[in-house]
Design an enzyme around this catalytic site. Structure first.
Site, PDB file in Angstrom:
ATOM      1  CB  THR A 123     -65.235  36.359  15.950  1.00  0.00           C
ATOM      2  OG1 THR A 123     -65.291  37.107  17.161  1.00  0.00           O
ATOM      3  CG2 THR A 123     -65.095  34.879  16.278  1.00  0.00           C
ATOM      4  CE  LYS A 172     -64.677  36.389  20.699  1.00  0.00           C
ATOM      5  NZ  LYS A 172     -64.787  37.637  19.937  1.00  0.00           N
ATOM      6  CE  LYS A 203     -69.638  36.288  13.152  1.00  0.00           C
ATOM      7  NZ  LYS A 203     -68.275  36.097  13.736  1.00  0.00           N
TER       8      LYS A 203
END
Length: 297
Positions: A95, A171, A239
């Protein structure tokens, strides 16, 4: 067809084993002895660095944490690039933000490789059974070259366009939803516990009614079982919600719910819960209100 999988974590191990079951010649890469040993026990080959991959890798899946690790795994001093066959496809599945995805794809294309911007979803359970969802963008040639691998590791492959960066964009948006859903699931369960509702009954009611979400049903089941072993850790959403904020900032777009959720995951990290299952962001409310979680004294 020689396949490499860099990162034998919760998702990468499942992907590597699924590719192995599909009859592909798979070599896994991980710095941890325990991960390499587990993949060898499953019938695969494993090495400690990408530079030790067999020569002539035709397809490489990179399932590490972020863009920086992806770049190091591909282009660093111990990177995989010299081990790839001419015209090999790199399936970049960490990601990351769309700008990072585009930059990495451009470097691969300059080196004569095919690049697929292909983040994944489904968690460790879906990875283990070859049933991940892949959100991919790239050229038709990249999709064709990656087809044997994608067919082994996923049941749904979204072809989102021919330009790298679109997969990463989708995503990041997905992670906005996932992070907010987990945070609000924990908030709802914590509120119910504080108000005196039986946690199991609350769970049963919500999961049979319109307020349910996949994240509530999945993550709060683990809270009820007092099972904080990380399938997806709190730190992942520190994150990933940071990536949401970064992408939104570049677009002058407000994301107040994602920002609040990130603060909650950050608080859980500060409490020492960063490597616990992400549903245990509920311990932030526990710390603030003194509630007793199921199975905890």
């Amino acid at each position: 067809m020689k396949i490499g999988v860099i990162g034998l974590g919760s998702m990468g191990m499942g992907a590597a084993q699924s590719a192995l079951r599909a009859g592909l010649d798979v070599t896994g890469v991980d710095t941890r002895d325990v991960a390499r040993d587990a993949f060898v026990a499953a019938g695969g080959q494993a090495v400690a660095s990408a530079a030790q991959l067999p020569q002539g890798i035709n397809a490489l899946v990179v399932l590490v944490v972020n863009a920086a690790q992806t770049e190091a795994a591909l282009f660093g001093p111990e990177g995989a690039l010299p081990r790839l066959a001419p015209g090999a496809v790199v399936i970049s599945s960490a990601t990351m933000g769309p700008e990072d995805a585009r930059r990495i794809a451009a470097r691969l294309e300059e080196a004569g490789m095919l690049a697929l911007d292909a983040p994944v979803s489904g968690g460790a359970a879906k990875a283990a059974t070859g049933e991940m969802t892949v959100m991919a963008s790239g050229t038709a040639a990249a999709f064709d070259a990656a087809a044997p691998v994608l067919g082994a590791i996923a049941t749904k492959v979204w072809r989102l366009g021919d330009a790298p960066g679109i997969g990463a964009t989708v995503k990041v948006v997905h992670q906005l939803l996932a992070g907010v859903h987990i945070a609000v699931a924990a908030e709802a369960m914590a509120l119910g516990i504080r108000a005196g509702a039986d946690p199991q009954q609350l769970y049963d009611v919500v999961t049979s009614a319109a307020g349910n979400s996949w994240m509530f049903e999945n993550r709060m089941a683990r809270v009820l079982a007092a099972d904080d072993a990380p399938r997806s850790a709190v730190d992942i959403f520190v994150k990933d919600l940071g990536l949401v904020a970064e992408m939104a900032k570049g677009l002058d777009f407000p994301v107040p719910l994602a920002a609040q959720a990130q603060q909650l995951f950050t608080a859980a990290h500060a409490m020492g819960q960063g490597q616990k299952d992400d549903g245990f962001v509920i311990r932030v409310w526990q710390a603030m209100t003194g509630i007793k979680l199921p199975g905890e004294s």
